[in-house]
Design a protein around this motif. Sequence first.
Motif, PDB file in Angstrom:
ATOM      1  N   ARG A 110     -14.812  -4.606 -10.692  1.00  0.00           N
ATOM      2  CA  ARG A 110     -15.662  -4.038 -10.171  1.00  0.00           C
ATOM      3  C   ARG A 110     -14.318  -3.220  -9.154  1.00  0.00           C
ATOM      4  O   ARG A 110     -13.475  -4.111  -9.136  1.00  0.00           O
ATOM      5  CB  ARG A 110     -16.158  -5.578  -9.412  1.00  0.00           C
ATOM      6  CG  ARG A 110     -17.412  -5.883  -9.863  1.00  0.00           C
ATOM      7  CD  ARG A 110     -18.294  -6.933  -8.752  1.00  0.00           C
ATOM      8  NE  ARG A 110     -19.418  -7.745  -9.089  1.00  0.00           N
ATOM      9  CZ  ARG A 110     -20.211  -6.954  -9.737  1.00  0.00           C
ATOM     10  NH1 ARG A 110     -20.509  -5.529  -9.487  1.00  0.00           N
ATOM     11  NH2 ARG A 110     -20.925  -8.309 -10.547  1.00  0.00           N
ATOM     12  N   ILE A 111     -15.327  -1.915  -8.456  1.00  0.00           N
ATOM     13  CA  ILE A 111     -14.556  -0.915  -8.063  1.00  0.00           C
ATOM     14  C   ILE A 111     -15.222  -0.795  -6.676  1.00  0.00           C
ATOM     15  O   ILE A 111     -16.225  -0.740  -6.467  1.00  0.00           O
ATOM     16  CB  ILE A 111     -14.055  -0.006  -8.490  1.00  0.00           C
ATOM     17  CG1 ILE A 111     -13.389   0.022  -9.440  1.00  0.00           C
ATOM     18  CG2 ILE A 111     -13.085   1.177  -7.467  1.00  0.00           C
ATOM     19  CD1 ILE A 111     -13.743   1.349 -10.798  1.00  0.00           C
ATOM     20  N   ASP A 112     -14.667  -1.307  -5.503  1.00  0.00           N
ATOM     21  CA  ASP A 112     -14.720  -1.186  -4.442  1.00  0.00           C
ATOM     22  C   ASP A 112     -14.253   0.187  -3.879  1.00  0.00           C
ATOM     23  O   ASP A 112     -13.257  -0.243  -2.695  1.00  0.00           O
ATOM     24  CB  ASP A 112     -15.463  -2.751  -3.436  1.00  0.00           C
ATOM     25  CG  ASP A 112     -15.782  -2.310  -2.377  1.00  0.00           C
ATOM     26  OD1 ASP A 112     -15.780  -0.992  -1.436  1.00  0.00           O
ATOM     27  OD2 ASP A 112     -16.480  -3.339  -1.461  1.00  0.00           O
ATOM     28  N   HIS A 113     -14.287   1.282  -3.741  1.00  0.00           N
ATOM     29  CA  HIS A 113     -14.323   2.259  -2.914  1.00  0.00           C
ATOM     30  C   HIS A 113     -14.147   2.474  -1.153  1.00  0.00           C
ATOM     31  O   HIS A 113     -12.684   2.885  -0.913  1.00  0.00           O
ATOM     32  CB  HIS A 113     -14.794   3.398  -3.000  1.00  0.00           C
ATOM     33  CG  HIS A 113     -16.241   3.955  -2.525  1.00  0.00           C
ATOM     34  ND1 HIS A 113     -17.565   3.505  -2.665  1.00  0.00           N
ATOM     35  CD2 HIS A 113     -16.175   4.627  -1.999  1.00  0.00           C
ATOM     36  CE1 HIS A 113     -18.138   3.839  -2.500  1.00  0.00           C
ATOM     37  NE2 HIS A 113     -18.389   4.503  -1.582  1.00  0.00           N
ATOM     38  N   GLU A 114     -15.246   1.213  -0.497  1.00  0.00           N
ATOM     39  CA  GLU A 114     -15.213   1.630   0.018  1.00  0.00           C
ATOM     40  C   GLU A 114     -13.800   0.295   1.120  1.00  0.00           C
ATOM     41  O   GLU A 114     -12.820   0.873   1.668  1.00  0.00           O
ATOM     42  CB  GLU A 114     -16.219   1.303   1.379  1.00  0.00           C
ATOM     43  CG  GLU A 114     -17.024   1.996   1.186  1.00  0.00           C
ATOM     44  CD  GLU A 114     -18.298   1.803   2.134  1.00  0.00           C
ATOM     45  OE1 GLU A 114     -18.414   0.298   2.442  1.00  0.00           O
ATOM     46  OE2 GLU A 114     -19.519   2.315   1.935  1.00  0.00           O
ATOM     47  N   ARG A 115     -13.364  -0.867   0.723  1.00  0.00           N
ATOM     48  CA  ARG A 115     -12.710  -1.696   0.760  1.00  0.00           C
ATOM     49  C   ARG A 115     -10.976  -0.781  -0.080  1.00  0.00           C
ATOM     50  O   ARG A 115     -10.268  -1.399  -0.278  1.00  0.00           O
ATOM     51  CB  ARG A 115     -12.758  -2.837  -0.316  1.00  0.00           C
ATOM     52  CG  ARG A 115     -13.606  -3.524   0.962  1.00  0.00           C
ATOM     53  CD  ARG A 115     -14.299  -4.804   0.385  1.00  0.00           C
ATOM     54  NE  ARG A 115     -14.735  -5.859   1.613  1.00  0.00           N
ATOM     55  CZ  ARG A 115     -14.836  -7.518   0.696  1.00  0.00           C
ATOM     56  NH1 ARG A 115     -14.580  -8.047   0.102  1.00  0.00           N
ATOM     57  NH2 ARG A 115     -15.659  -7.659   1.911  1.00  0.00           N
ATOM     58  N   GLN A 116     -11.596  -0.073  -1.190  1.00  0.00           N
ATOM     59  CA  GLN A 116      -9.885   0.255  -1.824  1.00  0.00           C
ATOM     60  C   GLN A 116      -9.901  -0.952  -2.452  1.00  0.00           C
ATOM     61  O   GLN A 116      -8.154  -1.319  -2.246  1.00  0.00           O
ATOM     62  CB  GLN A 116      -9.664   0.843  -0.915  1.00  0.00           C
ATOM     63  CG  GLN A 116      -9.567   2.097   0.085  1.00  0.00           C
ATOM     64  CD  GLN A 116      -8.665   2.595   0.800  1.00  0.00           C
ATOM     65  OE1 GLN A 116      -9.115   3.815   1.995  1.00  0.00           O
ATOM     66  NE2 GLN A 116      -7.043   2.212   0.963  1.00  0.00           N
ATOM     67  N   GLU A 117     -10.786  -1.527  -3.411  1.00  0.00           N
ATOM     68  CA  GLU A 117     -10.174  -2.257  -3.298  1.00  0.00           C
ATOM     69  C   GLU A 117     -10.425  -2.530  -5.214  1.00  0.00           C
ATOM     70  O   GLU A 117     -11.540  -1.900  -5.398  1.00  0.00           O
ATOM     71  CB  GLU A 117     -10.616  -4.082  -3.435  1.00  0.00           C
ATOM     72  CG  GLU A 117      -9.910  -4.381  -2.465  1.00  0.00           C
ATOM     73  CD  GLU A 117     -10.946  -5.548  -1.209  1.00  0.00           C
ATOM     74  OE1 GLU A 117     -10.008  -5.839  -0.689  1.00  0.00           O
ATOM     75  OE2 GLU A 117     -11.610  -6.220  -2.412  1.00  0.00           O
ATOM     76  N   VAL A 118     -10.271  -2.938  -6.014  1.00  0.00           N
ATOM     77  CA  VAL A 118     -10.753  -3.436  -7.878  1.00  0.00           C
ATOM     78  C   VAL A 118     -10.249  -5.199  -7.892  1.00  0.00           C
ATOM     79  O   VAL A 118      -9.407  -5.719  -8.069  1.00  0.00           O
ATOM     80  CB  VAL A 118      -9.966  -2.624  -8.451  1.00  0.00           C
ATOM     81  CG1 VAL A 118     -10.658  -2.555 -10.102  1.00  0.00           C
ATOM     82  CG2 VAL A 118      -9.434  -0.846  -8.778  1.00  0.00           C
ATOM     83  N   SER A 119     -11.629  -5.623  -8.255  1.00  0.00           N
ATOM     84  CA  SER A 119     -11.296  -6.835  -8.028  1.00  0.00           C
ATOM     85  C   SER A 119     -11.896  -7.566  -9.397  1.00  0.00           C
ATOM     86  O   SER A 119     -12.516  -6.792 -10.369  1.00  0.00           O
ATOM     87  CB  SER A 119     -11.776  -7.903  -7.326  1.00  0.00           C
ATOM     88  OG  SER A 119     -13.672  -6.572  -7.533  1.00  0.00           O
ATOM     89  N   GLY A 120     -12.233  -8.756 -10.118  1.00  0.00           N
ATOM     90  CA  GLY A 120     -12.799  -9.368 -11.393  1.00  0.00           C
ATOM     91  C   GLY A 120     -12.375  -9.965 -11.625  1.00  0.00           C
ATOM     92  O   GLY A 120     -10.948 -11.095 -11.292  1.00  0.00           O
ATOM     93  N   TYR A 121     -12.185 -10.308 -13.213  1.00  0.00           N
ATOM     94  CA  TYR A 121     -12.018 -12.171 -13.428  1.00  0.00           C
ATOM     95  C   TYR A 121     -11.276 -11.724 -15.015  1.00  0.00           C
ATOM     96  O   TYR A 121     -11.833 -10.781 -15.536  1.00  0.00           O
ATOM     97  CB  TYR A 121     -12.396 -13.039 -12.957  1.00  0.00           C
ATOM     98  CG  TYR A 121     -14.259 -12.742 -14.092  1.00  0.00           C
ATOM     99  CD1 TYR A 121     -13.857 -13.019 -15.591  1.00  0.00           C
ATOM    100  CD2 TYR A 121     -15.135 -12.558 -14.423  1.00  0.00           C
ATOM    101  CE1 TYR A 121     -15.267 -13.353 -16.558  1.00  0.00           C
ATOM    102  CE2 TYR A 121     -16.130 -12.526 -14.496  1.00  0.00           C
ATOM    103  CZ  TYR A 121     -16.298 -12.891 -15.679  1.00  0.00           C
ATOM    104  OH  TYR A 121     -17.083 -12.644 -16.254  1.00  0.00           O
ATOM    105  N   ASN A 122     -10.217 -12.593 -15.562  1.00  0.00           N
ATOM    106  CA  ASN A 122     -10.024 -12.802 -17.461  1.00  0.00           C
ATOM    107  C   ASN A 122     -10.239 -13.956 -17.669  1.00  0.00           C
ATOM    108  O   ASN A 122      -9.256 -15.505 -16.752  1.00  0.00           O
ATOM    109  CB  ASN A 122      -8.945 -12.199 -17.291  1.00  0.00           C
ATOM    110  CG  ASN A 122      -7.792 -11.879 -18.600  1.00  0.00           C
ATOM    111  OD1 ASN A 122      -8.546 -12.796 -19.545  1.00  0.00           O
ATOM    112  ND2 ASN A 122      -6.768 -11.801 -18.699  1.00  0.00           N
ATOM    113  N   PRO A 123     -10.970 -14.974 -18.103  1.00  0.00           N
ATOM    114  CA  PRO A 123     -10.473 -15.842 -18.424  1.00  0.00           C
ATOM    115  C   PRO A 123     -10.291 -16.407 -20.429  1.00  0.00           C
ATOM    116  O   PRO A 123      -9.904 -17.475 -20.441  1.00  0.00           O
ATOM    117  CB  PRO A 123     -12.437 -16.058 -19.152  1.00  0.00           C
ATOM    118  CG  PRO A 123     -12.500 -14.534 -20.125  1.00  0.00           C
ATOM    119  CD  PRO A 123     -12.275 -13.922 -18.816  1.00  0.00           C
ATOM    120  N   GLU A 124      -8.834 -15.245 -19.999  1.00  0.00           N
ATOM    121  CA  GLU A 124      -8.231 -15.253 -21.490  1.00  0.00           C
ATOM    122  C   GLU A 124      -7.441 -16.977 -21.074  1.00  0.00           C
ATOM    123  O   GLU A 124      -6.700 -16.858 -20.421  1.00  0.00           O
ATOM    124  CB  GLU A 124      -7.355 -14.244 -21.541  1.00  0.00           C
ATOM    125  CG  GLU A 124      -6.473 -15.000 -22.864  1.00  0.00           C
ATOM    126  CD  GLU A 124      -5.467 -13.287 -23.854  1.00  0.00           C
ATOM    127  OE1 GLU A 124      -4.968 -13.196 -24.240  1.00  0.00           O
ATOM    128  OE2 GLU A 124      -4.911 -12.620 -22.467  1.00  0.00           O
TER     129      GLU A 124
END
Length: 792
Positions: free
Chosen positions: A214-228
């Motif tokens: 997910r990209i949140d341009h207001e927070r200047q963040e990229v977040s997410g997850y990896n289940p590997e």
Amino acid sequence: MYLLPLLLLLASITSQTPIHAPSILDHVNPLIGSYGTTPNGNGGMIPSVSPPFAMTRWTPQTRENFISQVPYGDSDRLLHGFQATHQPAIWMGEAGSVVLMPGVGTVRPLFEDRGLAFRKEEERSTPYVYEVRLDSTPRLGQDWNATAEAVGDGEVPGGAGAVPGDVEAGANGRASLTADAHVGHLRFDFDTAAVSSPWVFVQATRRNWTGEVRIDHERQEVSGYNPERQDYRLGPDKAPSFKGYFVARFSQPFESYGTAVGNETVHGSSHAHDNFTGAYVAFAPSTTRVEVRVGVSYISVEQARTNLEIEIPDRQTFETTVHRVKSAWLEKLDRVHIEGVNGTDPDHDPRKIFYTGLFHALQYPNDFSEPLPSGDRVFYSGYTDRVHHAPRGEGYYQSWSIWDTYRAEHSLLTLFAPERVNNMMRSLLQIFDWSGWLPMWANLVETNIMIATNADVVLANALTRGFRDFNVSKAWDAVSKDAFTPPDRDTELLYYDREPDTPYEARAGLTAYAEQGWVSNDRWAESGSRTLDYAFNDFACAVVGTYYANASAHDLATLNARSKNYAHLWNNQTQFMHARNANGSWAADPSWGWTEGDDWVYTFDVMHDVPGLAKLFGGRSALRDRLDVHFHQGHNEHSNEPSHHVPYLYSVLGWPARAAETIRAIAWENYNATSGGLSGNEDLGQMSAWYVFSALGFYPVNPASDEYVVGSPFFEKVEIRWPDGVASGGRSTGQDGKLVITAPGAPTKPYVRSLKVDGREVTKPVLNHGEIVRARKIEFAMSETPTSWGVY
């Protein structure tokens, strides 16, 4: 010809900053153990950056890692990203990693398309910051197999694979990273010649794994997850909800952004939940600097953000993070000061081998707990697939390579990290509460890799060294179950190495071992090694029982009797240990039945009863002579752990001079200060623990006891300022202790002529833990020629 240069500087450090101020850490070379052409010939180490015992290590990525391959190889010449890795050892799999890679111009999501050549002579690796100079052209379609010969000495031509670009070639930059326990801190400086938008790509998942970004341009963040979780087929615990979460916060606003699935990018997309996914953010062409702080978590995106805000908040500078990580390592390594070193060969500088060894050993086990604003800690357990609270001030330790580390690594931790040992033992017992068994090789969950229940030895090791701040009654319950309860389906399964989807392995073959005294070679894999290990495990269980007042006298007597079961494998005709079948006959081939060794190595695998082993040979002299043949004919394999105690058997038998010369030869042949400086896999600190102890002059041959066997100190003088708690079982006393070990002439005089502890003469080559940690001075007198000291 058009080139697409990537010109970045991840840390532009001025001479006014203290980052590279001289310190004891200058003797640490994290590249030691990072070179090797095969997994068995590779130290399995990476130039990682993190504090001691951190949950996450950050590393430059030159390879895509998997079981038997770590994410960096010193022979590689292409850098593909910066990775938050949770792979604890070369033979284990990755779990929930995230990778960041900066660039200019066209976004290149694929690992094989984003590699940049770098110059080895301008690469700098320390425990607290990594830096490297990068050349400008992406090497399209090439992976880590592009070696130095392929790219030259950093001179990267255009030609095949070069793509059109809109910037000049020829400039270069420097890349660096630093990291706290749960947060990576990266800084990118983009060259002013670049007129295209600079970008950073965040890789969440690789092929065949479905993740989210997910990209949140207001927070200047990229977040997410990896289940590997690459070990998912191993062992009974499937950890179905496991994910590695991340939040990457950028210092500059996004001019544009998008997501990627494989090599396909979707401009303007702010969310993707797919296989092989990632995200990119791009910045204004005038942007020359971007800092990225990346929080990681096993709990949630929210917890990853909390980790970020607690450990590296928004206003914390890159230099501050470097200073904090450097201070954490100085607190550990600056406690040891060495004098009197034979430094004529820089590739064999013993100071670098010693301090790098401590650096390696003090990374494991990993503390998987994560901080809360309240000061409490929480952690995810793969055993329960739930989040748990840790008591205030405590952690939860994972990455237990116990078949390797019980030999010396855990003894080293009682000396140099005593404040963590009781908590580590409580973590072992917490796993017992959840699973019903102590771990064998726990990589987030039990993997059933390797053999035997050597956690019994780790608990005995702590108890004999005064660590009692854990539930000793529960420890007895746990080791008793190991000793007396066969695993599920014990008579149905072979329990071979990495057999998938098995129950908890524990002591596979215990059904036969308890009845006849050995594990049957015609029924279970690795039967010879299991028999010998179970005999030692029985000894360790009996030791644990002596610290529990209500332990059954009958059980203790049974365990002590079974600790002699090694003798059932003695083949008096061949004078070797030999695996046996259920009917008592010898295995058809003497090479059958061994774990990462052969009948030569395992014939000496009786650490707890060397006099009993000597009796089988016909006496001490006969065992000494067999050791001579073992070493002189090249049978010793120090690259694997079953050989580590063997040279010290000379001292136990009463010939310490032979031990001294053999130990020195092994140290020279198997360790050096280059990237190829480990002859075998580090295995979570065990290879290095052998060297650290040997350099000090003693080694824990029987780690279930409190004894250390004397060998041959390498240095003329070592001053150790012990951590608080080393002499009190980890309990704080408010003061540090100090020990001075002297051995005048040691670099050229390998033989011990005499030994004193605080002025008291020591005539046998044995020291115990208590006298070492309470002593003020240990004095070796050394000799150029063999002596009669310690002979009996």
